[in-house]
Design a protein around this motif. Sequence first.
Motif, PDB file in Angstrom:
ATOM      1  N   MET A  13       0.829  -1.199   0.000  1.00 51.37           N
ATOM      2  CA  MET A  13       0.000   0.000   0.000  1.00 51.37           C
ATOM      3  C   MET A  13       0.874   1.264   0.000  1.00 51.37           C
ATOM      4  SD  MET A  13      -3.063   0.809  -0.165  1.00 51.37           S
ATOM      5  CE  MET A  13      -4.206   2.079   0.134  1.00 51.37           C
ATOM      6  N   ALA A  14       1.953   1.238   0.768  1.00 53.84           N
ATOM      7  CA  ALA A  14       2.833   2.404   0.832  1.00 53.84           C
ATOM      8  C   ALA A  14       3.469   2.685  -0.524  1.00 53.84           C
ATOM      9  CB  ALA A  14       3.915   2.196   1.879  1.00 53.84           C
ATOM     10  N   THR A  15       3.779   1.631  -1.268  1.00 55.58           N
ATOM     11  CA  THR A  15       4.379   1.803  -2.593  1.00 55.58           C
ATOM     12  C   THR A  15       3.413   2.517  -3.531  1.00 55.58           C
ATOM     13  OG1 THR A  15       5.621  -0.231  -2.275  1.00 55.58           O
ATOM     14  CG2 THR A  15       5.423   0.573  -4.521  1.00 55.58           C
ATOM     15  N   VAL A  16       2.145   2.183  -3.445  1.00 56.54           N
ATOM     16  CA  VAL A  16       1.133   2.815  -4.295  1.00 56.54           C
ATOM     17  C   VAL A  16       1.011   4.297  -3.947  1.00 56.54           C
ATOM     18  CG1 VAL A  16      -1.317   2.850  -4.873  1.00 56.54           C
ATOM     19  CG2 VAL A  16      -0.137   0.668  -4.624  1.00 56.54           C
ATOM     20  N   ILE A  17       0.995   4.618  -2.685  1.00 60.98           N
ATOM     21  CA  ILE A  17       0.866   6.017  -2.252  1.00 60.98           C
ATOM     22  C   ILE A  17       2.083   6.824  -2.688  1.00 60.98           C
ATOM     23  CG2 ILE A  17       0.751   7.522  -0.234  1.00 60.98           C
ATOM     24  CD1 ILE A  17      -0.936   5.322   1.114  1.00 60.98           C
ATOM     25  N   VAL A  18       3.272   6.288  -2.482  1.00 59.02           N
ATOM     26  CA  VAL A  18       4.497   6.991  -2.885  1.00 59.02           C
ATOM     27  C   VAL A  18       4.526   7.157  -4.397  1.00 59.02           C
ATOM     28  CG1 VAL A  18       7.012   6.818  -2.979  1.00 59.02           C
ATOM     29  CG2 VAL A  18       5.810   6.286  -0.859  1.00 59.02           C
ATOM     30  N   SER A  19       4.119   6.134  -5.123  1.00 60.66           N
ATOM     31  CA  SER A  19       4.084   6.227  -6.588  1.00 60.66           C
ATOM     32  C   SER A  19       3.120   7.305  -7.053  1.00 60.66           C
ATOM     33  CB  SER A  19       3.675   4.882  -7.194  1.00 60.66           C
ATOM     34  OG  SER A  19       4.607   3.893  -6.879  1.00 60.66           O
ATOM     35  N   LEU A  20       1.963   7.404  -6.431  1.00 61.43           N
ATOM     36  CA  LEU A  20       0.991   8.442  -6.785  1.00 61.43           C
ATOM     37  C   LEU A  20       1.525   9.845  -6.492  1.00 61.43           C
ATOM     38  CD1 LEU A  20      -2.365   6.810  -5.641  1.00 61.43           C
ATOM     39  CD2 LEU A  20      -1.579   7.207  -7.981  1.00 61.43           C
ATOM     40  N   VAL A  21       2.222   9.985  -5.372  1.00 61.80           N
ATOM     41  CA  VAL A  21       2.803  11.291  -5.032  1.00 61.80           C
ATOM     42  C   VAL A  21       3.871  11.675  -6.048  1.00 61.80           C
ATOM     43  CG1 VAL A  21       4.206  12.505  -3.322  1.00 61.80           C
ATOM     44  CG2 VAL A  21       2.253  11.140  -2.577  1.00 61.80           C
ATOM     45  N   VAL A  22       4.737  10.735  -6.403  1.00 62.44           N
ATOM     46  CA  VAL A  22       5.793  11.014  -7.379  1.00 62.44           C
ATOM     47  C   VAL A  22       5.172  11.329  -8.740  1.00 62.44           C
ATOM     48  CG1 VAL A  22       7.727   9.997  -8.648  1.00 62.44           C
ATOM     49  CG2 VAL A  22       7.562   9.712  -6.174  1.00 62.44           C
ATOM     50  N   PHE A  23       4.197  10.532  -9.157  1.00 67.99           N
ATOM     51  CA  PHE A  23       3.523  10.778 -10.431  1.00 67.99           C
ATOM     52  C   PHE A  23       2.838  12.144 -10.438  1.00 67.99           C
ATOM     53  CE2 PHE A  23      -0.275  10.542 -13.135  1.00 67.99           C
ATOM     54  CZ  PHE A  23       0.340  10.295 -14.357  1.00 67.99           C
ATOM     55  N   GLY A  24       2.210  12.507  -9.335  1.00 69.32           N
ATOM     56  CA  GLY A  24       1.560  13.810  -9.232  1.00 69.32           C
ATOM     57  C   GLY A  24       2.556  14.954  -9.342  1.00 69.32           C
ATOM     58  N   ALA A  25       3.712  14.800  -8.709  1.00 71.79           N
ATOM     59  CA  ALA A  25       4.732  15.851  -8.780  1.00 71.79           C
ATOM     60  C   ALA A  25       5.266  15.995 -10.205  1.00 71.79           C
ATOM     61  CB  ALA A  25       5.875  15.536  -7.820  1.00 71.79           C
ATOM     62  N   VAL A  26       5.505  14.877 -10.874  1.00 75.80           N
ATOM     63  CA  VAL A  26       5.994  14.927 -12.254  1.00 75.80           C
ATOM     64  C   VAL A  26       4.944  15.538 -13.167  1.00 75.80           C
ATOM     65  CG1 VAL A  26       6.667  13.486 -14.224  1.00 75.80           C
ATOM     66  CG2 VAL A  26       7.616  13.034 -11.968  1.00 75.80           C
ATOM     67  N   ALA A  27       3.686  15.150 -12.993  1.00 76.47           N
ATOM     68  CA  ALA A  27       2.599  15.705 -13.803  1.00 76.47           C
ATOM     69  C   ALA A  27       2.473  17.207 -13.581  1.00 76.47           C
ATOM     70  CB  ALA A  27       1.290  14.997 -13.478  1.00 76.47           C
ATOM     71  N   PHE A  28       2.642  17.654 -12.331  1.00 80.69           N
ATOM     72  CA  PHE A  28       2.561  19.086 -12.036  1.00 80.69           C
ATOM     73  C   PHE A  28       3.673  19.856 -12.738  1.00 80.69           C
ATOM     74  CE2 PHE A  28       3.939  22.725  -9.469  1.00 80.69           C
ATOM     75  CZ  PHE A  28       2.775  23.478  -9.480  1.00 80.69           C
ATOM     76  N   VAL A  29       4.889  19.342 -12.678  1.00 77.70           N
ATOM     77  CA  VAL A  29       6.032  20.020 -13.306  1.00 77.70           C
ATOM     78  C   VAL A  29       5.844  20.091 -14.819  1.00 77.70           C
ATOM     79  CG1 VAL A  29       8.504  19.830 -13.779  1.00 77.70           C
ATOM     80  CG2 VAL A  29       7.650  19.483 -11.465  1.00 77.70           C
ATOM     81  N   ILE A  30       5.412  19.007 -15.422  1.00 78.53           N
ATOM     82  CA  ILE A  30       5.182  19.003 -16.874  1.00 78.53           C
ATOM     83  C   ILE A  30       4.043  19.944 -17.231  1.00 78.53           C
ATOM     84  CG2 ILE A  30       4.405  17.577 -18.805  1.00 78.53           C
ATOM     85  CD1 ILE A  30       5.976  15.267 -17.532  1.00 78.53           C
ATOM     86  N   GLY A  31       2.964  19.908 -16.474  1.00 72.87           N
ATOM     87  CA  GLY A  31       1.830  20.793 -16.730  1.00 72.87           C
ATOM     88  C   GLY A  31       2.202  22.258 -16.579  1.00 72.87           C
ATOM     89  N   LYS A  32       2.989  22.569 -15.582  1.00 71.96           N
ATOM     90  CA  LYS A  32       3.429  23.956 -15.365  1.00 71.96           C
ATOM     91  C   LYS A  32       4.315  24.424 -16.516  1.00 71.96           C
ATOM     92  CE  LYS A  32       3.763  27.593 -12.709  1.00 71.96           C
ATOM     93  NZ  LYS A  32       2.647  28.503 -12.545  1.00 71.96           N
TER      94      LYS A  32
END
Length: 52
Positions: A1-20
């Motif tokens: 479960m922790a791996t999924v949460i960390v993966s979502l946080v990392v994916f969200g940060a990458v998506a934010f940087v690309i979107g910005k």
Amino acid sequence: MATVIVSLVVFGAVAFVIGKGIYNRVHRKGGGCSCGGGCSGCPGSCLCHPEK
């Protein structure tokens, strides 16, 4: 479960940087001009000095 949460946080940060980056490119923000002021032959002069 922790791996999924960390993966979502990392994916969200990458998506934010690309979107910005896409938002800034579309709205001609950021980047800056590092050509030293001699923009007559600079291919990026339209980014530094947009037409009004």
